[in-house]
Design a protein around this motif. Structure first.
Motif, PDB file in Angstrom:
ATOM      1  N   VAL A   1       0.840  -1.190   0.000  1.00  0.00           N
ATOM      2  CA  VAL A   1       0.000   0.000   0.000  1.00  0.00           C
ATOM      3  C   VAL A   1       0.878   1.245   0.000  1.00  0.00           C
ATOM      4  O   VAL A   1       2.029   1.219   0.454  1.00  0.00           O
ATOM      5  CB  VAL A   1      -0.943   0.007   1.226  1.00  0.00           C
TER       6      VAL A   1
ATOM      7  N   LEU B   1      -3.885   0.905  -3.384  1.00  0.00           N
ATOM      8  CA  LEU B   1      -3.631  -0.467  -2.941  1.00  0.00           C
ATOM      9  C   LEU B   1      -2.890  -1.225  -4.032  1.00  0.00           C
ATOM     10  O   LEU B   1      -3.210  -1.083  -5.217  1.00  0.00           O
ATOM     11  CB  LEU B   1      -4.964  -1.155  -2.631  1.00  0.00           C
TER      12      LEU B   1
ATOM     13  N   PHE C   1      -6.901   0.046   5.414  1.00  0.00           N
ATOM     14  CA  PHE C   1      -5.814  -0.908   5.210  1.00  0.00           C
ATOM     15  C   PHE C   1      -5.676  -1.960   6.306  1.00  0.00           C
ATOM     16  O   PHE C   1      -5.496  -3.148   6.009  1.00  0.00           O
ATOM     17  CB  PHE C   1      -4.498  -0.130   5.087  1.00  0.00           C
TER      18      PHE C   1
END
Length: 287
Positions: free
Chosen positions: A122, A143, A225
């Motif tokens: 990420v 991402l 995330f």
């Protein structure tokens, strides 16, 4: 205009530092909560300096249980832009750079490369840039899985959309499309990941509103995330999975070295090269 922005610069720089502290604590918590082999990873923190003015903190973790390498950098730099940087700013529509090339910039930049190939890499950054002639915000997050899971992509995009929708109904569509365009690798004919949002030169004329949006983009990162890491970090993986991960990292490295605007700006303005190149993976492969 210069005096007016002194307090705003301080507020922005303090915010980026507070976000850095929150993310570092969260990532070390992920290391502590993981039951994998080895010692829980910890960030090594180094002060960085820019010869012409300013500096920051480079925080890098290597060889953790969850993170193979992750960097979380924060910096506040100032000085005069060189000729190449002046031309780049002029090309972006910033007036008066030849007469007064003074600048100030502050921001946070993060890149994480994971141990488990099922856990996505990420990137995230947010920043404020100021000259005597203009100011703006920029940033976003995208991402980069080597093994994509559609539900992970949907979750990540959903969090980014919520941050955008709280400020303007058209932001997500605009900034998602911008990310798809910006994070594309032309010489490979493909994107470097599954996207997210990206924006730059954001100046609606309302500094408070633009700063609030940039803060919300930063706040959205951990909820977007961390659940993906917690879901994927224990999954079994094969040598083929690891090979796919290393090849994908090669693509990531190519993009960052050839196309990334932040990398070019950092190197051209004399910032610490180790901090600028923190985003590069620890290991990669080309076929």
């Amino acid at each position: 205009m210069i005096e007016e922005f002194d307090s705003r610069k301080a507020r922005a720089a303090a915010w980026f530092r507070s976000l850095r502290d929150e993310i570092v604590a969260s990532f070390e918590g992920l290391e502590d909560s993981h039951t994998g082999e080895g010692e829980a990873g910890r960030f090594e923190v180094t002060e960085t300096r820019r010869e012409s003015g300013g500096g920051g903190l480079m925080s890098v973790m290597r060889g953790g249980r969850v993170f193979e390498k992750v960097g979380v950098n924060v910096s506040t730099v100032h000085g005069s832009l060189g000729e190449r940087a002046q031309k780049a700013m002029a090309a972006r529509g910033v007036p008066g750079m030849a007469e007064n090339p003074e600048f100030w910039a502050s921001g946070i930049s993060l890149v994480a490369h994971m141990q488990n190939p099922h856990a996505p890499a990420v990137h995230m950054n947010t920043r404020m840039f100021w000259t005597p002639h203009a100011w703006w915000f920029g940033g976003g997050s995208d991402l980069n899985p080597c093994l994509e899971y559609q539900e992970d992509t949907a979750h990540f995009h959903g969090r980014m959309q919520a941050a955008c929708d709280a400020h303007a109904p058209d932001y997500f569509a605009r900034f998602k499309a911008w990310a798809d365009e910006y994070f594309f690798v032309p010489h490979r004919g493909r994107a470097r990941g599954v996207g997210g949002i990206f924006y730059d030169d954001l100046n609606t004329g309302d500094w408070e509103a633009d700063f609030a949006f940039t803060q919300d983009v930063g706040r959205a990162f951990l909820p977007a995330f961390v659940p993906l890491v917690e879901k994927r970090r224990d999954m079994p993986w094969t040598e083929a999975d690891r090979d796919a991960q290393l090849v994908h990292r090669g693509l990531y490295a190519e993009y960052n070295l050839v196309y990334d605007r932040g990398t070019k700006f950092g190197l051209e303005t004399g910032h610490d090269a180790n901090a600028v190149l923190m985003s590069l993976p620890p290991l990669a492969k080309w076929v």
